[in-house]
Design a protein around this motif. Structure first.
Motif, mmCIF file in Angstrom:
data_model
loop_
_atom_site.group_PDB
_atom_site.id
_atom_site.type_symbol
_atom_site.label_atom_id
_atom_site.label_comp_id
_atom_site.label_asym_id
_atom_site.label_seq_id
_atom_site.Cartn_x
_atom_site.Cartn_y
_atom_site.Cartn_z
ATOM 1 N N THR A 124 52.574 -0.196 -96.338
ATOM 2 C CA THR A 124 53.800 -0.965 -96.575
ATOM 3 C C THR A 124 54.798 -0.146 -97.381
ATOM 4 O OG1 THR A 124 52.349 -2.862 -96.705
ATOM 5 C CG2 THR A 124 54.628 -3.194 -97.321
ATOM 6 N N HIS A 146 56.290 2.378 -95.147
ATOM 7 C CA HIS A 146 57.244 1.713 -94.256
ATOM 8 C C HIS A 146 58.557 1.443 -94.984
ATOM 9 C CE1 HIS A 146 58.849 -1.292 -91.479
ATOM 10 N NE2 HIS A 146 59.097 -2.016 -92.553
ATOM 11 N N ALA A 147 58.448 0.887 -96.198
ATOM 12 C CA ALA A 147 59.661 0.567 -96.958
ATOM 13 C C ALA A 147 60.450 1.836 -97.260
ATOM 14 C CB ALA A 147 59.286 -0.151 -98.255
ATOM 15 N N LYS A 177 62.075 3.046 -94.044
ATOM 16 C CA LYS A 177 63.129 2.145 -93.606
ATOM 17 C C LYS A 177 64.356 2.250 -94.501
ATOM 18 C CE LYS A 177 63.877 -2.417 -91.832
ATOM 19 N NZ LYS A 177 63.258 -3.492 -91.092
#
Lengths: 325, 107
Positions: free
Chosen positions: B79, B82-83, B86
């Motif tokens: 996560t 991903h953050a 992104k």
């Protein structure tokens, strides 16, 4: 082997500190501070000081990084060039450092069991605390009972820090309508946050009430619980978070924790003991110690939780207002 | 004895993957490939290291705690990657080959 690991970690610590000094990008500096705290925590683990390592990792690497990032969003991320002369400060720092290093030459050798620090009260704690307090985790016995005054002072310091920040920045109001968060599209973050936030709060409670038996206690638990709500605020936006845990409640909680701590002391006062002498709280001195330690750890946890979270609220609401304008 | 050997192998392979991740972090050409190197090797290294550690316990409470930590890290580490990727994309960091960016952002 442990010595080698310690040396390696200390070397990395020095490199990180130099990076903090020379980097101009404050964002990177904050991240380096987090790494610095984690390295210190590893050194503490290596020295078998798990409680301290736990606190360092939770407070130093966790909460203070978030708070510093909150500050950066208000101040900007580039270091300003200062017009001051650097020669005099350098001279002062070098002299002080040299004096300190000269001072360490007189210190007894590191880790020697004959050192004065191991011959004085530490010996008594180790020999008598199993009978007097009866907790498996001796650190908690020392922190909460033998050194209860110091811990009360620390809790008061945390409370005072929260008061200071709040009187400078102010808490956000809770009755605002939820505005669009910048993270609206982060579906993965939201799903994962929803899974782990309950787990984090559960873990905080475990740390809070398991502190008598293993590493942990009020300071760590309060910070971890605050981290759960901060994570919620970061992912779902500050307005929603202030509706879940209301700023007014935080103000009351921060005071309540210190009151609970000091009130335990006053209660033992009225039951015929000294201030923070838990022996008189129950019929059996050891049971009284247990009760007193649970109460004051709870007070510490509540105050630390409320103080950390309200400081975060204060920073975050300022940053949000700045972004809107 | 057998368990210890398996544990040793798992730990060494895990450490190897962690090292390759660190190496990739330095050697890869742009931000997204670096995040990829860090995150992919991070997860496999975590699994291997924790399995190796679990085999060294007496399969008691310590093993359960290790499983908890493993699950937590497996949830949070991807996560975080991903953050990171992104928000880098959001902040306008360009990939090495711009035409491939659709494949990279949804990981």
């Amino acid at each position: 082997m442990a010595e080698l690991i310690n040396l390696l970690l200390l070397g990395m610590l020095a490199v990180t500190a130099l990076g903090v000094v020379f980097l101009k990008d404050l964002f990177a500096v904050v991240m380096l501070f987090g790494i610095y705290s984690f390295l210190s925590a590893l050194i503490f683990v290596n020295l078998d000081a798990v409680d301290v390592a736990f606190t360092e990792a939770a407070v130093g690497a966790g909460i203070s990084t978030v708070l510093m990032l909150g500050t950066l969003s208000l101040t900007g991320r580039q270091e300003k060039m200062s017009g001051h002369k650097t020669l005099l400060p350098l001279l002062v720092v070098v002299t002080t450092g040299a004096a300190l290093i000269y001072g360490t030459l007189d210190m007894p050798p590191f880790g020697n069991p004959e050192n004065p620090v191991h011959q004085h009260v530490a010996l008594r704690y180790i020999q008598d605390s199993p009978q007097e307090i009866g907790l498996p985790n001796m650190v908690t016995s020392v922190l909460a009972s033998y050194r209860g005054f110091d811990t009360l002072g620390e809790t008061a310091v945390v409370f005072a820090a929260a008061i200071g920040v709040l009187s400078l920045l102010g808490l956000p109001k809770q009755d605002r309508a939820a505005i669009e968060s910048g993270l609206e599209s982060h579906l993965v973050l939201k799903v994962v946050a929803k899974i782990i936030i309950p787990l984090i709060i559960l873990f905080a409670l475990y740390v809070q009430f398991h502190g008598d038996y293993g590493p942990g206690g009020g300071f760590q638990a309060g910070v971890i619980a605050a981290a759960a709500i901060i994570l919620y605020a970061l992912v779902f936006g500050l307005p929603l978070a202030t509706q879940v845990v209301q700023p007014g409640l935080l103000k009351a909680l921060a005071a309540l924790g210190v009151l609970l701590y000091a009130g335990t002391g006053v209660a033992s006062f009225f039951l015929g003991g000294n201030f923070l002498d838990y022996n008189v709280l129950a019929a059996d001195p050891v049971a009284g110690q247990h009760l007193g330690i649970i109460l004051i750890e709870l007070g510490v946890g509540i105050t630390v939780f409320a103080a950390m979270l309200s400081i975060f609220y204060a920073f975050a609401s300022k940053a949000e207002r700045k972004n809107i304008q | 004895m057998i368990l210890e050997t398996i544990s040793n192998i798992l730990l060494i392979v895990g450490a190897f993957f962690a090292l390759t991740g660190a190496y990739g972090l330095f050697k890869f050409p742009d931000f997204f490939t670096r995040v990829h190197a860090a995150s992919v090797t991070d997860s496999i290294a975590t699994i291997l290291l924790f399995l190796g550690l679990i085999l060294r316990t007496d399969f008691d409470l310590v093993a359960v705690k290790l499983v908890f930590v493993l699950v937590f890290v497996l949830l949070t580490s991807p996560t975080a990657s991903h953050a990171l990727a992104k928000s880098a994309r959001h902040g306008g960091v360009a990939t090495l080959a711009e035409s491939n960016n659709k494949d990279n952002t949804d990981g």
